[in-house]
Design an enzyme around this catalytic site. Structure first.
Site, PDB file in Angstrom:
ATOM      1  N   THR A  21      43.247  48.056  48.242  1.00  0.00           N
ATOM      2  CA  THR A  21      43.159  49.479  48.628  1.00  0.00           C
ATOM      3  C   THR A  21      41.854  50.098  48.138  1.00  0.00           C
ATOM      4  O   THR A  21      41.565  50.044  46.937  1.00  0.00           O
ATOM      5  CB  THR A  21      44.362  50.254  48.043  1.00  0.00           C
ATOM      6  OG1 THR A  21      45.549  49.691  48.565  1.00  0.00           O
ATOM      7  CG2 THR A  21      44.280  51.740  48.387  1.00  0.00           C
ATOM      8  N   ASP A  30      55.028  38.559  44.632  1.00  0.00           N
ATOM      9  CA  ASP A  30      53.752  38.968  44.046  1.00  0.00           C
ATOM     10  C   ASP A  30      53.912  39.279  42.550  1.00  0.00           C
ATOM     11  O   ASP A  30      54.914  39.854  42.128  1.00  0.00           O
ATOM     12  CB  ASP A  30      53.294  40.226  44.815  1.00  0.00           C
ATOM     13  CG  ASP A  30      51.869  40.617  44.526  1.00  0.00           C
ATOM     14  OD1 ASP A  30      51.050  39.720  44.253  1.00  0.00           O
ATOM     15  OD2 ASP A  30      51.559  41.829  44.599  1.00  0.00           O
ATOM     16  N   HIS A  31      52.918  38.917  41.767  1.00  0.00           N
ATOM     17  CA  HIS A  31      52.896  39.207  40.323  1.00  0.00           C
ATOM     18  C   HIS A  31      54.204  38.863  39.629  1.00  0.00           C
ATOM     19  O   HIS A  31      54.785  39.700  38.917  1.00  0.00           O
ATOM     20  CB  HIS A  31      52.542  40.679  40.055  1.00  0.00           C
ATOM     21  CG  HIS A  31      51.115  40.989  40.349  1.00  0.00           C
ATOM     22  ND1 HIS A  31      50.075  40.609  39.541  1.00  0.00           N
ATOM     23  CD2 HIS A  31      50.547  41.604  41.414  1.00  0.00           C
ATOM     24  CE1 HIS A  31      48.925  40.995  40.078  1.00  0.00           C
ATOM     25  NE2 HIS A  31      49.191  41.585  41.225  1.00  0.00           N
TER      26      HIS A  31
HETATM   27  P1  13P Z   1      46.366  47.747  45.857  1.00  0.00           P
HETATM   28  O1  13P Z   1      47.560  48.537  45.466  1.00  0.00           O
HETATM   29  O2  13P Z   1      45.110  48.230  45.228  1.00  0.00           O
HETATM   30  O3  13P Z   1      46.225  47.608  47.335  1.00  0.00           O
HETATM   31  O4  13P Z   1      46.570  46.267  45.263  1.00  0.00           O
HETATM   32  C1  13P Z   1      47.516  45.431  45.828  1.00  0.00           C
HETATM   33  C2  13P Z   1      47.687  44.173  45.083  1.00  0.00           C
HETATM   34  O5  13P Z   1      46.746  43.550  44.659  1.00  0.00           O
HETATM   35  C3  13P Z   1      49.055  43.674  44.923  1.00  0.00           C
HETATM   36  O6  13P Z   1      49.101  42.483  44.236  1.00  0.00           O
END
Ligand code: 13P
Length: 280
Positions: A208, A81-82
């Site tokens: 979230t 992720d990212h």
């Molecule tokens: P949250 O921490 O708001 O759930 O976001 C998660 C997210 O988008 C990780 O890439």
């Protein structure tokens, strides 16, 4: 079983549901998420973001995530992720992640397109899917920065899709990472327009704090992947705290079990909201 994210999201698009992509930081969280997925017969995605590697080194948690996915009785994609650096994205590919994200959302669109194309070339020999992001989701994945939100322009999404052929596209529709300071007002008009104008599976970050109604509406309007991070960490922390308060922690293994339970409860709740149960 370990599967490619492309296949998971293609099935989600046909079925009109969204697959939960849950951030994990340790073995207990991996076990909790997979326990929920197996119990509910749901496809699921395990993910870790590059900013979290300080706490959970990729060379240790990566093989754990891949091995757990292989052993699972439901389809599991393992996602980086990212991704910010080529070095870490390359390491995730070498470790067998079946999907990587390159986050060039802070770059001008031309540069984001060029960099995403380079990552797609890099991922091709591994067969891994690539996710990119356009527009700017608020906050940062580790809560360390305040980043202003700026919604995705549907015309940019069309151009991005045509020029990159990316496998999944994260868009900004008023969503933000971390706990929301005010109730989020998602721009469903923008989501609907992007979904109509493009064919690429769409991703919602910042899961979230979004309401069950909005999650369902997102899945019905064209989102196929929803990222959840903070809710997992909060659920684990609160479950552990609750177990201590209840006098239920008599030793280390009770603590470990409470961590698994915290991740399980959070994944279970979200899988039911997203409508992914029974789709494995
Ligand atoms: P949250 O921490 O708001 O759930 O976001 C998660 C997210 O988008 C990780 O890439």
């Amino acid at each position: 079983m370990l599967v490619n994210m492309r296949d998971l999201l293609a099935d989600a698009r046909v079925g009109g549901y969204a697959v939960g992509s849950f951030s994990v930081a340790n073995m207990e969280m991996v076990l909790g998420v997979l326990q929920a997925a197996e119990e509910l017969r749901a496809p699921v995605i395990l993910q870790i973001a590059e900013v979290r590697l300080r706490q959970s080194p990729l060379e240790l948690i990566g093989p754990l995530m891949v091995a757990a996915a292989r052993q699972a009785s439901v389809p599991v994609a393992v996602h980086f992720d990212h991704g910010k650096t080529e070095q870490k994205i390359g390491q995730a590919l070498e470790l067998g992640f079946t999907s990587v994200m390159f986050d060039g959302s802070h770059l001008p669109l031309d540069e984001n397109i060029a960099e995403t194309c380079r990552i797609i070339e890099m991922a091709r020999p591994y067969g891994a899917a690539v996710e990119a992001e356009i527009g700017c989701v608020g906050g940062s994945e580790d809560g360390s920065e305040e980043i202003a939100m700026h919604c995705t322009d549907p015309a940019d999404a069309v151009r991005f899709e045509q020029e990159t052929g990316v496998d999944a596209l994260a868009i900004a529709i008023g969503n933000a990472h971390g706990n929301y300071k005010a109730t989020p007002k998602l721009r469903f008009d923008i989501l609907a327009q992007v979904a109509e104008d493009t064919h690429t599976p769409l991703v919602l970050h910042g899961g979230t704090g979004i309401s069950p109604e909005d999650f369902r509406r997102c899945a019905q309007t064209g989102i196929q992947k929803i990222n959840i991070a903070t809710a997992t960490f909060d659920s684990v922390e609160q479950t552990v705290r609750g177990a201590y308060d209840a006098g239920a922690i008599g030793g280390y293994y009770d603590l470990q079990e409470a961590e698994v339970q915290g991740a399980y409860k959070n994944a279970h709740r979200h899988i039911l909201i997203f409508g992914t149960d029974g789709k494995a």
